[in-house]
Design a protein around this motif. Structure first.
Motif, short mmCIF file in Angstrom:
data_model
loop_
_atom_site.label_atom_id
_atom_site.label_comp_id
_atom_site.label_asym_id
_atom_site.label_seq_id
_atom_site.Cartn_x
_atom_site.Cartn_y
_atom_site.Cartn_z
N ALA A 1 0.88 -1.53 -0.13
CA ALA A 1 0.46 0.30 -0.51
C ALA A 1 0.86 1.33 0.17
O ALA A 1 1.94 0.91 0.30
CB ALA A 1 -1.30 0.04 1.00
N GLN A 2 0.09 1.85 -0.18
CA GLN A 2 1.28 3.63 0.20
C GLN A 2 1.83 4.03 0.95
O GLN A 2 1.38 3.88 2.08
CB GLN A 2 0.15 4.54 -0.49
N ASN B 1 3.49 2.18 -7.47
CA ASN B 1 4.04 2.70 -5.61
C ASN B 1 5.41 1.88 -5.25
O ASN B 1 5.67 1.26 -4.15
CB ASN B 1 3.32 1.17 -4.89
N GLY B 2 6.16 2.73 -5.69
CA GLY B 2 8.08 2.32 -6.20
C GLY B 2 8.45 1.84 -5.26
O GLY B 2 9.13 1.62 -4.15
N PRO B 3 9.11 0.35 -6.24
CA PRO B 3 9.64 -0.58 -5.27
C PRO B 3 10.91 -0.15 -5.57
O PRO B 3 11.47 0.79 -6.06
CB PRO B 3 10.06 -1.57 -6.89
N GLY B 4 11.85 -0.52 -4.49
CA GLY B 4 13.07 -0.19 -5.16
C GLY B 4 14.31 -0.54 -5.28
O GLY B 4 13.01 -0.84 -6.23
N ASN C 1 6.17 5.63 -10.67
CA ASN C 1 6.84 5.67 -8.99
C ASN C 1 8.44 4.83 -8.67
O ASN C 1 8.38 4.19 -7.71
CB ASN C 1 6.06 5.96 -8.01
N GLY C 2 8.82 3.96 -9.85
CA GLY C 2 9.40 3.10 -9.64
C GLY C 2 11.16 3.65 -9.74
O GLY C 2 11.51 4.31 -9.72
#
Length: 176
Positions: A110-111, A146-149, A173-174
């Motif tokens: 989730a965010q 949602n921005g993975p590392g 957002n990756g």
């Protein structure tokens, strides 16, 4: 964990059955995993996937779903798994074919979640024949949310994606 030389597929006779299918491979809690030399085919789907708590977003028709899971509600009880992680995963020398969508990566469950998928490496894979002819799905080769590392895609081949033109990756957002 090493997962090598396997053949994962769905029976095509079920394609128009009205049944919703889970992805061929669903990764939610793993550290240090090698997926090498596998064939994943017929990632078919006819509608939204029903999870324990109702329809799940973006999973229909994907061959692979990678998303860390830190909580689960089952029969009104909320279970917490803050230690879960998806990290240090290498996906190499695999074939993904004949599916509604390819790879879905949700960096966080989730965010603003504390659990983040990170250090994902995709190398020397062949992904082809992805599109709506295989059922309900995004028709994307990869979708990242949602921005993975840190995530790498190196030396992969993408062929035969219906209706998408030159687009191969959709990243929101990756970190690549």
């Amino acid at each position: 964990v090493e997962f090598s030389g396997n053949y994962l597929h769905k029976d095509l006779s079920l394609q128009n059955s009205g049944i919703s299918f889970w992805p061929l491979l669903y990764v939610t809690a793993v550290q240090r995993m090698l997926l090498n030399g596998n064939i994943l085919e017929n990632g078919i789907n006819t509608g939204p996937i029903m999870g324990i708590d109702g329809p799940m977003q973006f999973t229909g028709g994907n061959a692979i779903v990678i998303t860390p899971t830190e909580s689960l509600t089952y029969q009104g009880v909320n279970y917490q798994f803050p230690w879960n992680a998806v990290q240090d995963v290498t996906f190499q020398n695999n074939i993904i074919r004949h599916g509604a969508s390819g790879i879905y990566i949700a960096g966080q469950a989730a965010q603003n979640s504390s659990v983040v998928a990170q250090r994902l490496d995709f190398e020397n894979n062949l992904i082809y024949d992805i599109g709506p002819q295989w059922g309900v799905g995004q028709g994307l080769l990869t979708l990242t949310l949602n921005g993975p590392g840190p995530t790498q895609f190196n030396h992969n081949t993408f062929l035969g994606v219906a209706g998408l033109g030159p687009m191969t990756l959709n990243v929101l957002n990756g970190k690549f």
